[in-house]
Scaffold this active site. Structure first.
Site, PDB file in Angstrom:
ATOM      1  N   SER A 110      -8.166 -47.195 -49.816  1.00  0.00           N
ATOM      2  CA  SER A 110      -7.698 -48.534 -49.064  1.00  0.00           C
ATOM      3  C   SER A 110      -6.744 -49.130 -49.814  1.00  0.00           C
ATOM      4  O   SER A 110      -6.620 -49.297 -50.831  1.00  0.00           O
ATOM      5  CB  SER A 110      -8.944 -49.376 -48.745  1.00  0.00           C
ATOM      6  N   TYR A 132      -1.697 -50.131 -44.143  1.00  0.00           N
ATOM      7  CA  TYR A 132      -1.351 -51.017 -42.941  1.00  0.00           C
ATOM      8  C   TYR A 132       0.425 -51.404 -43.154  1.00  0.00           C
ATOM      9  O   TYR A 132       0.567 -51.448 -44.047  1.00  0.00           O
ATOM     10  CB  TYR A 132      -1.983 -52.248 -42.985  1.00  0.00           C
ATOM     11  N   THR A 158      -2.495 -46.229 -41.045  1.00  0.00           N
ATOM     12  CA  THR A 158      -3.659 -46.653 -40.009  1.00  0.00           C
ATOM     13  C   THR A 158      -3.041 -47.456 -38.781  1.00  0.00           C
ATOM     14  O   THR A 158      -2.346 -48.390 -39.083  1.00  0.00           O
ATOM     15  CB  THR A 158      -4.676 -47.342 -40.637  1.00  0.00           C
ATOM     16  N   LYS A 222      -3.637 -42.259 -38.884  1.00  0.00           N
ATOM     17  CA  LYS A 222      -4.876 -42.313 -38.763  1.00  0.00           C
ATOM     18  C   LYS A 222      -5.242 -43.332 -37.263  1.00  0.00           C
ATOM     19  O   LYS A 222      -4.613 -44.412 -37.465  1.00  0.00           O
ATOM     20  CB  LYS A 222      -5.440 -42.783 -40.004  1.00  0.00           C
ATOM     21  N   HIS A 246     -11.943 -45.927 -36.275  1.00  0.00           N
ATOM     22  CA  HIS A 246     -12.192 -46.646 -37.638  1.00  0.00           C
ATOM     23  C   HIS A 246     -13.552 -46.751 -37.417  1.00  0.00           C
ATOM     24  O   HIS A 246     -14.037 -47.920 -37.604  1.00  0.00           O
ATOM     25  CB  HIS A 246     -11.510 -47.952 -37.026  1.00  0.00           C
ATOM     26  N   GLY A 278     -15.791 -40.374 -38.357  1.00  0.00           N
ATOM     27  CA  GLY A 278     -16.594 -41.061 -37.337  1.00  0.00           C
ATOM     28  C   GLY A 278     -18.190 -40.521 -36.990  1.00  0.00           C
ATOM     29  O   GLY A 278     -18.170 -39.809 -36.498  1.00  0.00           O
TER      30      GLY A 278
END
Ligand SMILES: Cc1cc2nc3c(=O)[nH]c(=O)nc-3n(C[C@H](O)[C@H](O)[C@H](O)COP(=O)(O)O)c2cc1C
Length: 349
Positions: A110, A132, A158, A222, A246, A278
């Site tokens: 992340s 991001y 993302t 993503k 997500h 997911g």
């Protein structure tokens, strides 16, 4: 007694986390957006799919190796990006990365990791950066440059978060309860956290080319849930698309990824790389997702809960899912990962 286990089971890991973690941390990990409909449906959608096993196939040796973006990886399931891993275990992303390095498993980190990219890169794990973009794109560049310097091999953009969706928490939010030292450690010193946390609301296909140019790395998109969007991403230069909602944390009532994946695969054809995440909770779920069209399957909450026991916990998770996947492949009559999709294992409803 909880805590003594020779293998990983999601339900047990969750129960142990309930005992061990502060309530706001556990709530942050597990909560979905809105009424939690998409978060709750994600796993059920995989378990509703049925397989058509093949027989009279040689499954004496099963090989889990597969190619992702042109490079071999030992496992077809990998670690999705999640924040706050150091709120689960003091070694956080570094322990996760060490386990991935040992297993030859891909790790996506992340952009809001609590460990530095340099520490993560030093483990020797193959890792991709999740990013991001900010409204002012130039504010995103320093984090990207730090990741490239630390050895990130791809960027995962993302795209399902033009705004962070509302979540209903019972008490304090994790952000109020968390040591700020665990947040945003890879952002430039003195940067304005409010501006850097802002998400771009005007992302478009041109951002894929921009990211490729700035980083020199392949870009994976993503958060795609539709075939037409997947085609747009690839036409704009994406190296792969990642079907994701997500973890049910953005648009509540978005379709389960198990339903979206076949549409995306049909739209992009056999040769484009497609990943999914997911609600994946077992090695058998991994096989079902590969059969439904994925080249690789990512998990968020499962490895994060395993991280409660640090590197060893993640190792146990990897070994358990690998053993479950090998068994499922033997029973389904496939001996290698590239054999899964052409075998037509999935029963169409
Ligand atoms: C606690 C938590 C934090 C997350 N943080 C990020 C993030 O920083 N960036 C991102 O792209 N996705 C993030 N995600 C989404 C995951 O990458 C992934 O899409 C999702 O967890 C998959 O569902 P699963 O948890 O059921 O496996 C997060 C998910 C969780 C549970």
């Amino acid at each position: 007694m909880r805590g003594v286990s020779t293998g990983y089971r999601f339900a047990d890991a969750l129960a142990r986390a309930g005992d061990a973690l502060p309530a706001p941390v556990l709530e942050y990990l597990m909560t979905g957006a809105g009424e939690g409909i998409s978060a709750a449906e994600a796993g059920e959608a995989w378990r509703a799919l049925r397989l058509r096993p093949r027989v009279l196939r040689d499954v004496s040796t099963v090989d889990l190796t597969t190619q992702l973006l042109g490079e071999a990886t030992h496992l077809p399931f990998a670690v999705a990006p999640t924040t706050l891993q150091r709120a689960v275990h003091p070694e956080g992303e570094v322990a996760m990365a060490r386990a991935c390095a040992t297993a030859g498993q891909l790790l996506v980190v992340s952009s809001n990791a609590g460990s530095t990219f340099a520490e993560i890169g030093a483990t020797g794990a193959r890792w991709w950066l999740q990013a991001y973009l900010t409204q002012d794109r130039s504010r995103s560049a320093p984090v990207l440059e730090t990741a490239v310097a630390a050895g990130a091999q791809a960027v995962v953009l993302t795209v399902d978060t033009p705004v962070v969706s509302t979540k209903r928490y019972a008490g304090d939010t994790v952000w109020e309860a968390t040591d700020p030292a665990l947040l945003r450690v890879n952002f430039p010193v003195g940067a304005d956290p409010a501006q850097d946390a802002e998400k771009a609301t005007d992302l478009g296909p041109a951002d894929i080319a921009w990211l490729t140019t700035v980083t020199g790395l392949p870009v994976v998109v993503k958060g795609v849930l539709r075939g037409d969007d997947a085609v747009r991403c690839l036409e704009a230069g994406a190296a792969a698309v990642w079907v994701s909602s997500h973890g049910g944390r953005q648009l509540d009532r978005a379709v389960p990824t198990a339903s979206a994946l076949p549409e995306v695969r049909d739209a992009v054809g056999e040769h484009a790389e497609v990943y999914v995440d997911g609600g994946v909770r077992t090695g058998l779920d991994v096989l079902v997702a590969l059969a439904a069209g994925a080249d690789a399957v990512f998990a968020g909450r499962a490895p994060v809960l395993a991280l409660l026991d640090g590197e060893e916990g993640v190792w146990t998770w990897q070994q358990t899912w690998a053993a479950e996947l090998v068994e499922a492949m033997r029973l389904a009559g496939v001996a290698t990962v590239p054999q899964v999709r052409p075998a037509g294992l999935l029963a169409r409803p």
